[in-house]
Design a protein around this motif. Structure first.
Motif, PDB file in Angstrom:
ATOM      1  N   ASN A  48       0.795  -1.235   0.000  1.00 40.61           N
ATOM      2  CA  ASN A  48       0.000   0.000   0.000  1.00 40.61           C
ATOM      3  C   ASN A  48       0.826   1.282   0.000  1.00 40.61           C
ATOM      4  O   ASN A  48       0.317   2.340   0.338  1.00 40.61           O
ATOM      5  N   ASN A  79      -4.941  -2.470  -3.314  1.00 38.21           N
ATOM      6  CA  ASN A  79      -4.925  -1.747  -2.043  1.00 38.21           C
ATOM      7  C   ASN A  79      -4.790  -2.672  -0.849  1.00 38.21           C
ATOM      8  O   ASN A  79      -5.070  -2.281   0.265  1.00 38.21           O
ATOM      9  N   MET A 120       3.403   9.359  -2.135  1.00 37.00           N
ATOM     10  CA  MET A 120       2.127   9.842  -1.601  1.00 37.00           C
ATOM     11  C   MET A 120       2.309  11.161  -0.831  1.00 37.00           C
ATOM     12  O   MET A 120       1.665  11.392   0.205  1.00 37.00           O
ATOM     13  N   GLU A 140      -0.918  13.101  -0.193  1.00 33.72           N
ATOM     14  CA  GLU A 140      -1.748  12.665   0.928  1.00 33.72           C
ATOM     15  C   GLU A 140      -1.160  13.127   2.254  1.00 33.72           C
ATOM     16  O   GLU A 140      -1.888  13.452   3.199  1.00 33.72           O
ATOM     17  N   SER A 144     -12.475   8.061   6.036  1.00 32.12           N
ATOM     18  CA  SER A 144     -12.235   6.615   6.141  1.00 32.12           C
ATOM     19  C   SER A 144     -12.564   6.113   7.542  1.00 32.12           C
ATOM     20  O   SER A 144     -13.146   5.036   7.712  1.00 32.12           O
ATOM     21  N   ASP A 181      -9.851  -1.431  -5.526  1.00 40.53           N
ATOM     22  CA  ASP A 181      -9.194  -0.132  -5.637  1.00 40.53           C
ATOM     23  C   ASP A 181      -9.766   0.895  -4.669  1.00 40.53           C
ATOM     24  O   ASP A 181      -9.093   1.859  -4.316  1.00 40.53           O
ATOM     25  N   SER A 182     -10.995   0.699  -4.248  1.00 43.51           N
ATOM     26  CA  SER A 182     -11.591   1.630  -3.286  1.00 43.51           C
ATOM     27  C   SER A 182     -11.064   1.402  -1.875  1.00 43.51           C
ATOM     28  O   SER A 182     -11.176   2.262  -1.007  1.00 43.51           O
ATOM     29  N   GLY A 183     -10.486   0.218  -1.635  1.00 44.69           N
ATOM     30  CA  GLY A 183      -9.989  -0.113  -0.304  1.00 44.69           C
ATOM     31  C   GLY A 183     -10.926  -0.991   0.488  1.00 44.69           C
ATOM     32  O   GLY A 183     -10.612  -1.406   1.608  1.00 44.69           O
ATOM     33  N   TYR A 187      -9.799   4.831   2.268  1.00 36.74           N
ATOM     34  CA  TYR A 187     -10.674   4.684   1.105  1.00 36.74           C
ATOM     35  C   TYR A 187     -10.243   5.669   0.029  1.00 36.74           C
ATOM     36  O   TYR A 187      -9.886   6.809   0.325  1.00 36.74           O
ATOM     37  N   ARG A 188     -10.248   5.206  -1.194  1.00 36.67           N
ATOM     38  CA  ARG A 188      -9.877   6.063  -2.312  1.00 36.67           C
ATOM     39  C   ARG A 188     -10.924   5.928  -3.418  1.00 36.67           C
ATOM     40  O   ARG A 188     -11.545   4.872  -3.565  1.00 36.67           O
ATOM     41  N   THR A 207      -9.766   5.312 -10.107  1.00 41.97           N
ATOM     42  CA  THR A 207      -9.765   6.008 -11.391  1.00 41.97           C
ATOM     43  C   THR A 207     -10.439   5.137 -12.448  1.00 41.97           C
ATOM     44  O   THR A 207     -10.357   3.905 -12.390  1.00 41.97           O
TER      45      THR A 207
END
Length: 672
Positions: A10, A29, A114, A117, A276, A373-375, A496-497, A500
């Motif tokens: 991650n 993820n 990152m 972030e 999150s 991908d969203s976690g 959580y992301r 894309t």
């Protein structure tokens, strides 16, 4: 130039790999996505490099298979430079791997990824100060936006060309340092060790009780003396410090890292609860976690069937037109009836009967990649850990099960992330119960034919049945065959992301295209064999009871009579399904002459099944012997034909008993 790419799960490592190489590798993820090293090529300003994406790992302790893959590559392949990717939002944890790499004495560049972030969380990182403290180049990066990537590779090239030999050392305290020096002195006579490793690092690994180096020193002239010295060291330190040497070394590393982080980072004093955190209060709840997961998965299966059904009709129409065109064209060209049958009945109908299920398969992969991908998938593994641990299984096994929903082969390979042999073996033996995409065409065909309007719940039930069987058999195996203590389950929950669109469709295409390639190779070959067997011996009616395919299926058909599908057609489909589960549908398409038309195949299936026997047939296809590719993966991961044959045997026997049980009970209750 060979460049190793390493980092914690991650941390954005695989995303960086994709940007460097242009490779379309899935960005996951949760741990376990990158099981083996992946290779790509980077080219810039006339210079090229081979980039090797190593498994995500928290350390180089070599406790699990993925750690071994990463460490063995660095030790044995000796890349010119290694890029260590660290998560800027969790620098202290990520730097533990960095310190281990520095102690190995390899050329290293640190990519603090990152950074965007980190800024959102009000974490300030002084890159220059971090570089000075570690003594290596450090670059701030944001991989998806390609920020810092060019600078990173420039520094990596410079380090590789300079080949720095500066030694990095942590002061482990007077007691440990004295013992390290003593071990280095004893090993200094070993030319082989000095050629391959930094002796100080070897001494540290020996104090950490590293199995790899305990085996390495057996090859040295002073193996007995070193072993004796290690035993005395362990006793002395345990008595004087009350701790094992390994624990003291870990503590000193973290003390060193804490000072570096304190000097080079600034964090906002106030902790702000993130979105999150608020979502996790619900999705990881003890009460609501499992019901939410069940609802999510049921929605995935229902939407998959509902959205893909119209597209199936479009593909059916295309292959119907293609079959008619081929038939007319060959008749006009004077092609023999046998050759015409081969093209129309064998190729178009056989392969076409599989390819019509591209829409549900691609749709399923799209939804699964959305969850990954969203976690959310990491939360699913965390939520299921409680249940699995209560049943004596390792929570991380559920990750391999989730991978197995796509294909059992990478699911089996994904067990390398499990540290104990017991957990790994149980997972390998039970992953074949996961309903892979190859089984989905069978479910869609029979559920659509016999359970109209209830397809979603029937297919969802089969997926749930696979999980239940995996958990139950895993519990039995842990008690009967693979005894031992359960290892702990530690897993990072990434934020959580929003996935894309590009990433989702790349993942969908990667997984779905493998199905198409399979249809063009394995499945094509098998349907040709089925067509040949349907036409032999010479002179028999195509796919008649006198054909070889009928004789072959008829020989084993009595075995399945108690399960309700004791016809030669169903038996032949199961037999060839061992080569690839998709071939089960292809077999029906070839021998029935229904081709790619799902309605026609469904109509033909009504000759062989009733609703009850169709259900038991689906249960059998779920459970019985894994496909040959999965069997090969089991052999590779267990390195044992005994356990491979056991997996083949017990799944087939269990499938038969369960299919017979369901059919007989259903028949007794008046179902047909």
């Amino acid at each position: 130039m060979n460049v190793g790419l390493i980092g914690n799960p991650n941390c954005g490592k695989t995303s960086l790999f994709n940007e460097l190489t242009g490779a379309r590798q899935h960005v996951g993820n949760w741990p376990g996505v990158t099981v083996e090293k992946k290779v790509g090529k980077y080219t810039h300003d006339g210079k090229s490099a081979v980039i090797v994406d190593l498994p995500g790992t928290y350390s180089l302790g070599a406790y699990s298979e993925d750690e071994l893959v990463a460490r063995n590559y660095i030790i044995q392949e000796r890349p010119e430079v290694v890029i260590d990717v660290a998560d800027a939002t969790n620098l202290e944890r990520n730097l533990y791997l960095t310190v281990q790499l520095l102690e190995m004495g390899i050329p290293l560049v640190l990519a603090v990824n990152m950074m965007d972030e980190a800024q959102k969380r009000q974490i300030g990182i002084d890159i220059q100060k971090l570089s000075q403290r570690l003594g290596i180049p450090v670059v701030a990066t944001v991989a998806p936006k390609r920020i810092g990537i060019h600078e990173l590779m420039e520094k990596a090239v410079r380090i590789a060309e300079a080949k720095p030999n500066e030694s990095f050392q942590i002061n482990y305290g007077e007691t440990i340092e004295r013992e390290i020096d003593a071990l280095v002195h004893i090993m200094s006579d070993s030319v082989e060790l000095k050629r391959k490793y930094h002796l100080r690092w070897v001494a540290i690994k020996l104090l950490e009780n590293d199995k790899y180096f305990l085996e390495e020193i057996k090859k040295t002239p002073k193996a007995i003396l070193i072993k004796q010295q290690l035993s005395e060291i362990n006793n002395r330190i345990s008595q004087s410090k009350g701790e094992e040497p390994e624990t003291l070394i870990i503590d000193k590393r973290y003390q060193f890292i804490s000072k570096i982080v304190e000097a080079s980072t600034k964090k906002s004093q106030a902790y702000a609860e993130t979105l999150s955190d608020r979502i996790d209060r619900i999705t990881t709840s003890r009460i609501w976690g499992i019901p939410i997961f069940a609802l999510v998965m049921y929605s995935v299966f229902s939407l998959t069937f509902a959205l893909s059904d119209p597209m199936i009709g479009w593909i059916e129409t295309f292959f119907g037109w293609l079959g008619e065109l081929a038939a007319v064209g060959m008749t006009s060209a004077g092609v023999s009836e046998l050759m015409s049958s081969f093209v129309v009945d064998g190729v178009v109908n056989g392969v076409g009967s599989i390819l019509v299920f591209i829409p549900p398969i691609f749709m399923m992969f799209l939804f699964m990649s959305l969850l990954e991908d969203s976690g959310y998938m990491a939360r699913a593994a965390y939520v299921m850990d409680r249940l699995m641990r209560a049943l004596g299984l390792h929570g991380k096994s559920f990750i391999s099960y989730l991978i197995g929903f796509g294909c059992n082969v990478p699911g089996v390979m994904g067990t390398r992330t499990l540290e104990s042999r017991k957990d790994r073996m149980i997972a390998i033996m039970t992953i074949p119960f996961m309903s892979c995409m190859a089984r989905l065409p069978i479910y869609v065909l029979l559920a659509g034919a016999f359970f109209t309007g209830r397809e979603g719940i029937v297919i969802f039930s089969l997926y749930v049945l696979g999980i239940v069987l995996a958990v139950m058999t895993g519990k039995i195996l842990s008690k009967a065959l693979f005894k031992g203590d359960n290892s702990h389950f530690v897993m990072e929950l990434p934020p959580y992301r929003i996935p894309t669109i590009k990433g989702l469709f790349i993942h969908m295409w990667e997984k779905g295209s493998s199905f198409i390639r399979k249809a063009g190779t394995v499945i094509f070959s098998v349907v040709v064999i089925i067509w040949v067997l349907s036409n032999l011996p010479a002179g028999v009616e195509y796919a008649s009871a006198d054909s070889y395919i009928a004789r072959l299926g008829g020989a084993i058909a009595p075995i399945f009579q108690p399960a309700g599908f004791g016809t030669w057609e169903a038996s032949a489909a199961l037999l060839f399904g061992v080569l690839a589960k998709e071939v089960v549908v292809g077999t029906f398409g070839v021998i029935s002459g229904a081709g790619e038309d799902e309605a026609a195949i469904s109509s033909a299936a009504a000759q062989y099944f009733t609703p009850l026997s169709a259900l038991t047939f689906m249960i059998m296809t779920l459970i019985y012997m894994p496909c040959v590719a999965t069997v090969g993966a089991i052999k590779r991961e267990t390195n044992s034909w005994r356990w491979t044959l056991f997996a083949v045997g017990y799944t087939t026997v269990l499938g038969w008993f369960l299919a017979v049980g369901v059919f007989q009970i259903g028949k007794f209750m008046g179902f047909s």
